[in-house]
Scaffold this motif. Structure first.
Motif, mmCIF file in Angstrom:
data_model
loop_
_atom_site.group_PDB
_atom_site.id
_atom_site.type_symbol
_atom_site.label_atom_id
_atom_site.label_comp_id
_atom_site.label_asym_id
_atom_site.label_seq_id
_atom_site.Cartn_x
_atom_site.Cartn_y
_atom_site.Cartn_z
ATOM 1 N N THR A 171 0.859 -1.179 0.000
ATOM 2 C CA THR A 171 0.000 0.000 0.000
ATOM 3 C C THR A 171 0.894 1.227 0.000
ATOM 4 O O THR A 171 1.827 1.315 0.809
ATOM 5 C CB THR A 171 -0.919 0.016 1.229
ATOM 6 O OG1 THR A 171 -1.716 -1.170 1.224
ATOM 7 C CG2 THR A 171 -1.831 1.217 1.218
ATOM 8 N N GLN A 237 -7.903 6.041 -6.586
ATOM 9 C CA GLN A 237 -7.271 4.752 -6.327
ATOM 10 C C GLN A 237 -6.712 4.155 -7.614
ATOM 11 O O GLN A 237 -7.356 4.204 -8.664
ATOM 12 C CB GLN A 237 -8.273 3.773 -5.705
ATOM 13 C CG GLN A 237 -8.849 4.227 -4.375
ATOM 14 C CD GLN A 237 -7.843 4.131 -3.249
ATOM 15 O OE1 GLN A 237 -6.861 3.392 -3.357
ATOM 16 N NE2 GLN A 237 -8.067 4.885 -2.182
ATOM 17 N N TYR A 238 -5.497 3.583 -7.511
ATOM 18 C CA TYR A 238 -4.846 2.891 -8.619
ATOM 19 C C TYR A 238 -4.311 1.561 -8.097
ATOM 20 O O TYR A 238 -3.795 1.490 -6.971
ATOM 21 C CB TYR A 238 -3.698 3.715 -9.205
ATOM 22 C CG TYR A 238 -4.133 5.000 -9.880
ATOM 23 C CD1 TYR A 238 -4.368 5.044 -11.240
ATOM 24 C CD2 TYR A 238 -4.303 6.171 -9.126
ATOM 25 C CE1 TYR A 238 -4.756 6.233 -11.859
ATOM 26 C CE2 TYR A 238 -4.695 7.348 -9.728
ATOM 27 C CZ TYR A 238 -4.922 7.371 -11.095
ATOM 28 O OH TYR A 238 -5.310 8.530 -11.705
ATOM 29 N N GLN A 239 -4.436 0.528 -8.956
ATOM 30 C CA GLN A 239 -3.905 -0.790 -8.609
ATOM 31 C C GLN A 239 -2.845 -1.164 -9.632
ATOM 32 O O GLN A 239 -3.125 -1.234 -10.834
ATOM 33 C CB GLN A 239 -5.010 -1.845 -8.574
ATOM 34 C CG GLN A 239 -4.564 -3.155 -7.938
ATOM 35 C CD GLN A 239 -5.701 -4.129 -7.767
ATOM 36 O OE1 GLN A 239 -6.237 -4.617 -8.765
ATOM 37 N NE2 GLN A 239 -6.078 -4.419 -6.527
ATOM 38 N N THR A 259 0.806 -7.063 -5.850
ATOM 39 C CA THR A 259 -0.103 -5.960 -6.143
ATOM 40 C C THR A 259 0.210 -4.791 -5.219
ATOM 41 O O THR A 259 0.477 -4.970 -4.033
ATOM 42 C CB THR A 259 -1.560 -6.396 -5.932
ATOM 43 O OG1 THR A 259 -1.833 -7.510 -6.779
ATOM 44 C CG2 THR A 259 -2.517 -5.269 -6.279
ATOM 45 N N ASN A 261 -1.482 -1.149 -4.100
ATOM 46 C CA ASN A 261 -2.629 -0.245 -4.094
ATOM 47 C C ASN A 261 -2.127 1.164 -3.791
ATOM 48 O O ASN A 261 -1.698 1.458 -2.673
ATOM 49 C CB ASN A 261 -3.657 -0.680 -3.052
ATOM 50 C CG ASN A 261 -4.245 -2.042 -3.370
ATOM 51 O OD1 ASN A 261 -4.620 -2.309 -4.510
ATOM 52 N ND2 ASN A 261 -4.321 -2.917 -2.371
ATOM 53 N N THR A 263 -2.728 5.244 -3.594
ATOM 54 C CA THR A 263 -3.750 6.268 -3.387
ATOM 55 C C THR A 263 -3.143 7.639 -3.618
ATOM 56 O O THR A 263 -2.043 7.932 -3.132
ATOM 57 C CB THR A 263 -4.299 6.187 -1.952
ATOM 58 O OG1 THR A 263 -4.805 4.875 -1.722
ATOM 59 C CG2 THR A 263 -5.398 7.201 -1.736
#
Length: 803
Positions: A171, A237-239, A259, A261, A263
């Protein structure tokens, strides 16, 4: 010859422990082993006179590490390597053994050929290497032929582990509107393969999903922004999907993904905006001052502190009547009434309100002012209002004992509406105490109903009600405080019963006591007291009163030479007067006792018995004298007791010889036969000493015969040892404890044979030292030195034979 052999032995030890241990051949290739071999040379000369020369045996095999491939999937055991020793002539007389980590369970060895095999598949990530020990023994006698040797089997890595992101999923956060290349976060993949071998653990990062917004560094895994002006208000939000691939990213490598995440954090890039430019509000004229009369709101697309809005009223017509604050929860502007409204005076107010951000970002101020303006119009609504008093509260004063029916004050209320209805007044009877007063319903004058006592109730609080005549429902109230003023009723008196003393050695005009007064009349803060002596006591030659002017006074001596034997107690009257109206006064009496004092004025005693005590001795001095007498008596009693105890001990020692009762001593004897360890007769008669006793702490001097010279014959040595043993057995002066005489013997029966110079040959042996050149460049110089000496000795021997 002896010197040469000793030098060779020293060099062999030095080389074996130092240099040879570091001679290692290069590593063998995969799946094969290479044995390092050291030549064994004998330093043993020919047998002469039945004695063998010394020799040195070095091991004939040294193994380095072996390699075995991990994850082997073959049906047959995997071949690891071969062990071999120089002593193995191929006649199956040598047996090889294997011990250590995994011996027998993982690794096995052919006892005849020395071949090592792995019995099962190995995992380098589980255990990278195994330490084992091998030894060659005689197959018949099981006697070791070589010293045990240690070697390592390393598990060779293959690419069987994919990179893993141990901390994922990740994150991260990055401010919106950040420039290209702004750091976001860093990811790290771990590959369990061997990083020192090949490219199995060399990881390369790539981005699978998340373009074109972000990019990743292929070597470090650092993620950065790749697109400018990303707006949080558009997408927050971007993944992002990151791949880590080993083998340097080449084809056939293993890969792992994670992954992230991401912000976009907010920045203040949006000003507040009103939803409309005009707000219309209606407010009743009866609204209380400080109450909220309306709400307006400006919207900000930002969040958090960047969305905090500050509202201000633009100075102008109507703005002074109102104030505006911000609601912290929903960022609304709350309009608050600052002054009372009156429909009959003004029916509408119009003003402007500005909305701006509290926390500005200087990067975006160049685009314009970060605020918005709206117009607010407030219409005042007419309301039928209750009467209004001309004061918010009333305070009235009245003296106690004022006659009933006396008017003490008045209240006034009026109807501000256009109808201007008459007002009627009444007292809100809450308690029976309100019955002390009455009010005129038309005029609003307040009068007393009965006498007031300040000492009983000093303050009365009543509530006056004003009612409109044409609308009895509309009423208003006001608080009236009636303070009862005090009349000087009580005379002052001494604050406390003072106990005063004067020293016999007091001096004239000395203040011996300060005192004050009190009065039951209130308030006590403004009271003023004066002190004086009565007129009939002005001729007092002993004491007088001195007024300090601050509500305190003092007793002052007028002479010296007070004596308790003549008069012990004096009484001094004092007149106290207050400043009330009318003034009140009283006379009090101060008791003064004559006491004995020290020279510095400190009190000693005031009792009558102290008069008859000797002059100059205080109570403390008498107590100290008494304690000294008691201590002396205790010392005398203790001394007498000790003298009596010593006499009893002397009588007992003369009748009994306590030395016969030896209970314990720390002298160690030579056993049960040692009868001379402790002689009680010596204690009874120290002068008696036996003549034939030897000292046990000093070795006695004894005359011994000459020892035979040492011979090289082994029989002579044995006779010499036996003779010494007999001398020790017949020695009467031997110490009382057991002693052990040890004699080292080296002879024909010694397994290690003799290293001493006893059996050295008188004639130098002709030795060939050419084999030293085979040991390597380190021994080249040594071989040259001994070679020259051998040639010189040979030449000398030839010359002597010629002569």
């Amino acid at each position: 010859m002896l010197t040469r052999n000793c030098l060779l032995l020293f060099l062999w030890i030095l080389v074996d422990e130092g240099s040879v241990s570091y001679l290692r051949p290069p590593l063998p290739p995969l799946g094969r082993s290479r044995t390092g071999r050291e030549h064994t040379r004998s330093l043993v000369g020919p047998m002469r006179n039945g004695a063998a020369g010394f020799q040195r045996v070095k091991r004939g095999w040294v193994w380095n590490q072996f390699f075995v491939l991990e994850e082997y999937m073959g049906s047959d055991p995997q071949y690891v390597g071969k062990l071999h020793t120089d002593l193995d002539k191929g006649d199956s007389a040598v047996k090889y053994t294997l011990s250590g980590e995994g011996a027998g369970s993982i690794f096995t060895i052919d006892q005849t050929t020395g071949d090592i095999h792995a019995l099962r598949s190995l995992d380098r990530e589980e255990k990278p290497y195994y330490t084992l020990r091998a030894q060659a023994v005689d197959i018949n006698t099981n006697r070791p032929l070589e010293p045990e040797s240690e070697f390592v089997i390393k598990v060779q890595d293959i690419n069987d582990n994919e990179p893993k992101f141990l901390e994922g999923p990740y994150t991260a956060s990055v401010p919106e509107m950040s420039p290209v290349g702004t750091y976001v976060t860093q990811v790290t993949a771990t590959d369990a393969d061997d990083p020192t071998y090949g490219n199995s653990a060399r990881v390369v990062y790539s981005i699978l999903h998340g373009q074109p917004y972000f990019s990743v560094d292929p070597k470090t895994g650092v993620i950065k922004t790749a697109l400018p002006n990303m707006d949080r208000e558009v997408k927050e939000q971007y993944q992002v999907l990151i791949q880590a691939k080993d083998m340097g990213g080449q084809l056939g490598g293993l890969a792992g993904t994670t992954t992230i995440n991401i912000t976009l954090s907010d920045v203040n890039d949006n000003p507040p905006r009103f939803s409309k430019s005009f707000f219309h509000l209606r407010v009743p004229e009866s609204s209380a001052v400080g109450s909220a009369v309306g709400r307006i709101k400006a919207h900000d697309l930002d969040i958090g502190k960047n969305a905090e809005v500050e509202y201000t009223i633009v100075p102008g017509d109507g703005g002074a009547m109102f104030d505006i604050t911000t609601n912290e929860h929903n960022q609304e502007g709350i309009i608050i009434l600052r002054k009372p409204l009156d429909y009959e005076t003004k029916k509408a107010y119009t003003f402007k309100v500005d909305a701006s951000n509290a926390h500005l970002d200087p990067r975006f101020q160049s685009s314009g002012a970060f605020k918005d303006t709206a117009t607010v119009k407030i219409n005042v609504l007419d309301v039928d209002e209750p009467p209004v008093f001309n004061k918010p509260s009333y305070v009235m004063d009245v003296y106690e004992d004022t006659p009933a029916g006396t008017i003490i004050g008045a209240v006034t209320a009026q109807d501000l509406d256009a109808s201007s209805s008459p007002v009627r007044y009444s007292i809100d009877w809450k308690t029976d105490l309100d019955s002390y007063f009455d009010i005129d319903p038309v005029e609003g004058t307040i009068s007393t109903n009965e006498l007031l006592d300040r000492e009983n109730i000093a303050q009365h609080n009543i509530s006056i009600v004003a009612t409109k005549l044409n609308s009895p429902v509309l009423t208003s109230r006001v608080a009236v405080t009636v303070q009862v003023l005090d009349i000087n009723e009580f005379p002052p008196e001494l604050a406390s019963p003072y106990e005063t003393f004067v020293c016999e050695n007091a001096k004239p005009r000395q203040v011996i006591q300060s005192f004050s007064a009190k009065d039951q009349d209130l308030p006590s803060a403004g009271q003023q007291f004066s002190f004086r002596s009565p007129k009939e006591d002005l001729k007092n030659r002993n004491f007088t009163i001195l007024d300090f002017g601050n509500n305190t006074a003092g007793i002052v001596t007028k002479r010296s030479g007070f004596r308790r034997r003549l008069q012990e107690i004096y009484f001094l009257p004092v007149v106290i007067e207050d400043n009330g109206y009318p003034p009140k006064s009283s006379t009090g009496t101060l008791t003064i006792r004559v006491c004995g004092c020290e020279s510095d004025g400190s009190l000693l005693t005031c009792s009558a018995e102290a008069i008859f005590l000797p002059v100059g001795l205080s109570t403390g001095a008498l107590i100290a004298i008494l304690l000294c007498i008691i201590i002396l008596l205790v010392i005398v009693v203790l001394y007498v007791g000790l003298r009596r105890q010593k006499k009893k001990e002397t009588l007992m020692s003369s009748k009994e010889d306590i030395r016969d009762n030896v209970i314990h001593y720390d002298d160690e004897g030579g056993g049960e036969e040692d009868t001379h360890a402790f002689d009680m007769g010596t204690l009874r008669n120290p002068k008696v000493v036996k003549d034939n006793l030897f000292r046990r702490d000093v070795k006695p001097e004894m005359k011994r015969g000459p020892r035979p010279p040492v011979s090289q014959d082994s029989a002579d040595i044995r006779d010499f040892i036996n003779q010494r043993l007999k001398e020790h057995d017949t020695d009467n002066s031997a110490p009382p404890y057991d002693s052990l005489a040890t004699y080292a013997y080296e002879g024909d029966g010694s397994v290690a044979e003799s290293l001493s110079s006893i059996e050295s040959l008188a004639i130098d042996l002709e030795e060939d030292y050419d084999y030293l050149t085979d040991w390597g460049p380190r021994f080249k110089t040594l071989a040259g030195i001994f070679g020259e000496q051998s040639e010189t000795q040979s030449n000398s021997a030839t010359t002597e034979n010629t002569h």
